[in-house]
Enzyme design. Structure first.
Site, mmCIF file in Angstrom:
data_model
loop_
_atom_site.group_PDB
_atom_site.id
_atom_site.type_symbol
_atom_site.label_atom_id
_atom_site.label_comp_id
_atom_site.label_asym_id
_atom_site.label_seq_id
_atom_site.Cartn_x
_atom_site.Cartn_y
_atom_site.Cartn_z
ATOM 1 C CB CYS A 111 43.066 18.258 42.458
ATOM 2 S SG CYS A 111 43.746 16.941 41.446
ATOM 3 C CG HIS A 249 44.936 21.810 41.675
ATOM 4 N ND1 HIS A 249 45.828 21.021 42.364
ATOM 5 C CD2 HIS A 249 44.558 21.082 40.576
ATOM 6 C CE1 HIS A 249 45.979 19.871 41.730
ATOM 7 N NE2 HIS A 249 45.229 19.888 40.644
ATOM 8 C CG ASN A 279 47.960 17.672 39.362
ATOM 9 O OD1 ASN A 279 47.761 17.578 40.575
ATOM 10 N ND2 ASN A 279 46.987 17.781 38.488
HETATM 11 N N1 COA Z 1 54.551 15.412 24.741
HETATM 12 C C1 COA Z 1 54.413 15.752 23.446
HETATM 13 N N2 COA Z 1 53.227 15.853 22.843
HETATM 14 C C2 COA Z 1 52.135 15.592 23.603
HETATM 15 C C3 COA Z 1 52.218 15.235 24.939
HETATM 16 C C4 COA Z 1 53.492 15.138 25.509
HETATM 17 N N3 COA Z 1 53.696 14.811 26.800
HETATM 18 N N4 COA Z 1 50.971 15.057 25.422
HETATM 19 C C5 COA Z 1 50.129 15.285 24.412
HETATM 20 N N5 COA Z 1 50.836 15.615 23.308
HETATM 21 C C6 COA Z 1 50.337 15.935 21.977
HETATM 22 C C7 COA Z 1 48.943 15.428 21.713
HETATM 23 O O1 COA Z 1 48.980 14.087 21.318
HETATM 24 C C8 COA Z 1 48.501 16.346 20.587
HETATM 25 O O2 COA Z 1 49.029 15.871 19.387
HETATM 26 P P1 COA Z 1 48.154 15.921 18.041
HETATM 27 O O3 COA Z 1 47.864 17.382 17.822
HETATM 28 O O4 COA Z 1 49.064 15.305 17.045
HETATM 29 O O5 COA Z 1 46.923 15.121 18.353
HETATM 30 C C9 COA Z 1 49.194 17.663 20.916
HETATM 31 O O6 COA Z 1 50.242 17.349 21.847
HETATM 32 C C10 COA Z 1 48.299 18.700 21.512
HETATM 33 O O7 COA Z 1 47.512 18.054 22.501
HETATM 34 P P2 COA Z 1 46.531 18.846 23.410
HETATM 35 O O8 COA Z 1 45.858 17.882 24.342
HETATM 36 O O9 COA Z 1 45.672 19.749 22.571
HETATM 37 O O10 COA Z 1 47.571 19.750 24.201
HETATM 38 P P3 COA Z 1 47.269 20.809 25.287
HETATM 39 O O11 COA Z 1 47.900 22.074 24.925
HETATM 40 O O12 COA Z 1 45.809 20.828 25.661
HETATM 41 O O13 COA Z 1 48.067 20.237 26.520
HETATM 42 C C11 COA Z 1 47.604 19.075 28.563
HETATM 43 C C12 COA Z 1 47.739 18.986 27.044
HETATM 44 C C13 COA Z 1 47.234 17.722 29.092
HETATM 45 C C14 COA Z 1 48.942 19.514 29.125
HETATM 46 C C15 COA Z 1 46.529 20.135 28.910
HETATM 47 O O14 COA Z 1 45.369 19.869 28.166
HETATM 48 C C16 COA Z 1 46.180 20.151 30.340
HETATM 49 O O15 COA Z 1 46.994 20.507 31.173
HETATM 50 N N6 COA Z 1 44.918 19.820 30.674
HETATM 51 C C17 COA Z 1 44.459 19.862 32.039
HETATM 52 C C18 COA Z 1 44.975 18.638 32.736
HETATM 53 C C19 COA Z 1 44.774 18.734 34.201
HETATM 54 O O16 COA Z 1 44.920 19.766 34.804
HETATM 55 N N7 COA Z 1 44.458 17.595 34.810
HETATM 56 C C20 COA Z 1 44.358 17.469 36.201
HETATM 57 C C21 COA Z 1 43.127 18.061 36.727
HETATM 58 S S1 COA Z 1 43.206 18.050 38.456
#
Ligand code: COA
Length: 326
Positions: A111, A249, A279
């Site tokens: 990215c 980004h 993204n």
């Molecule tokens: N819908 C509902 N629940 C979801 C979900 C979805 N699409 N995706 C994950 N969850 C759940 C998880 O399973 C977790 O459940 P649990 O507590 O029972 O285990 C809960 O939501 C919280 O998960 P968590 O990973 O702590 O959430 P978060 O607030 O960190 O959000 C992302 C998850 C992926 C959105 C976030 O971590 C993120 O954006 N990370 C960066 C990703 C990124 O930018 N990647 C590209 C880099 S270029």
């Protein structure tokens, strides 16, 4: 050889026509529109097509805006993580589709690829190339497991492009005012990096689907964006208040907001497009930049701060002085 004056003379975007809303995803996955909106800021995304097709379309728009065609381009750089095939480089297809005269290559820095490409393009211009078409294009839907809710809600497809031209090109040169002490080129400070120890946080095997440690990527993304953008600004001799537009980004609105907060750059000076695109990896920064330029948010001489991070983990930031040298 003194550095040639150059600038961005065209920009363009391309998105697949198929819109996939959060509600569409919630029909197949254990997720909801509310969860995706509040945790990521994404409302819908575009899915479909190939990198070569989207890249050619975005490139065509950038050339048209500059009043050019492929025969005016001496170098094509295609930043992508999802090439159409392993060999040859997808830039060859785009080169053919646009009738480009010069060389072409693919660049993979995930990215952060578009900003890495910008630094490479500026280097090519500094050594005599008069015009570079820089495209960021990705079709992440091709490597995203549609049944994995932790990634399927995030990643999507698109392309954005800019044309960089130097005043040594065929047109009549006109001066773009550069403040005293600034280099003649339009790229001021830059910051490129990679932390290979984080190699396994986000990846995809050949033929497989992407896996990601989302919360760790999130934490690092905020830190990296702030430190890298700060380094690029410092190398430019500028402060956050000097930035007319910040183009981060587009991965997660919470990452963007946390980074903006720490940098001291308000949302009125930040380009956000992810609510409609998700993204799109290497395409996300040029898509947001093109939308801002189309909306008249940029004027000649403005300082634009671009900052990307991605798998690797890579990062890249640059300060671009907006405007045409022609
Ligand atoms: N819908 C509902 N629940 C979801 C979900 C979805 N699409 N995706 C994950 N969850 C759940 C998880 O399973 C977790 O459940 P649990 O507590 O029972 O285990 C809960 O939501 C919280 O998960 P968590 O990973 O702590 O959430 P978060 O607030 O960190 O959000 C992302 C998850 C992926 C959105 C976030 O971590 C993120 O954006 N990370 C960066 C990703 C990124 O930018 N990647 C590209 C880099 S270029």
């Amino acid at each position: 050889m003194s550095a040639p004056r150059w600038g961005v003379t065209g920009w363009g975007a391309a998105l697949p026509t198929r819109v996939v809303t959060n509600a569409d995803l919630a029909e197949k996955l254990d997720t909801s529109d509310e969860w995706v909106r509040t945790r990521t800021g994404i409302r819908e995304r575009r899915v479909g097509g190939l990198v070569s097709e989207l890249a050619a379309e975005a490139g065509r728009h950038a050339l048209a805006r500059a009043g050019c065609d492929g025969s005016d381009v001496e170098l094509l750089i295609l930043a992508t993580t999802t090439p159409d095939q392993a060999v040859p480089a997808t830039s060859s297809k785009v080169h053919h589709a646009l009738g480009i005269a010069g060389g072409a290559y693919d660049l993979n820095a995930a990215c952060a690829g578009f900003v890495y490409g910008l630094v490479a393009a500026a280097g090519a211009i500094a050594t005599g190339t008069s015009s570079v078409l820089l495209v960021g294009a990705d079709c992440l839907s091709r490597i995203t497991d549609p049944l994995d809710r932790s990634t399927a809600v995030l990643f999507a497809d698109g392309a954005g492009a800019i044309l960089l031209q130097s005043s040594t090109g065929s047109r009549e040169a006109a001066e773009l005012d550069a403040p005293p002490g600034m280099p003649a080129g339009a790229l001021l400070g830059t910051d490129l990096g990679v932390d290979g120890t984080a190699y396994e946080l986000l990846g995809c095997e050949h033929g497989g689907y992407m896996t990601m440690e989302g919360s760790e990527v999130f934490r690092r993304a905020v830190r990296i964006t702030v430190s890298s953008a700060t380094a690029a600004l410092a190398r430019s001799g500028l402060k956050p208040d000097d930035v007319a537009l910040f183009v981060p980004h587009q991965a997660n609105l919470r990452i963007i907001e946390a980074a903006c907060d720490r940098l001291g750059i308000g949302s009125e000076r930040t380009a956000v497009i992810l609510d409609r695109t998700g993204n799109t990896s290497a395409a996300s920064i040029p898509l947001a930049l093109a939308e801002a330029a189309d909306a008249g948010r940029l004027s000649a001489g403005d300082y634009v701060l671009l900052s990307g991070f991605g798998a690797g983990m890579t990062w890249a930031s640059a300060v671009l002085r907006w405007g045409s040298p022609l």
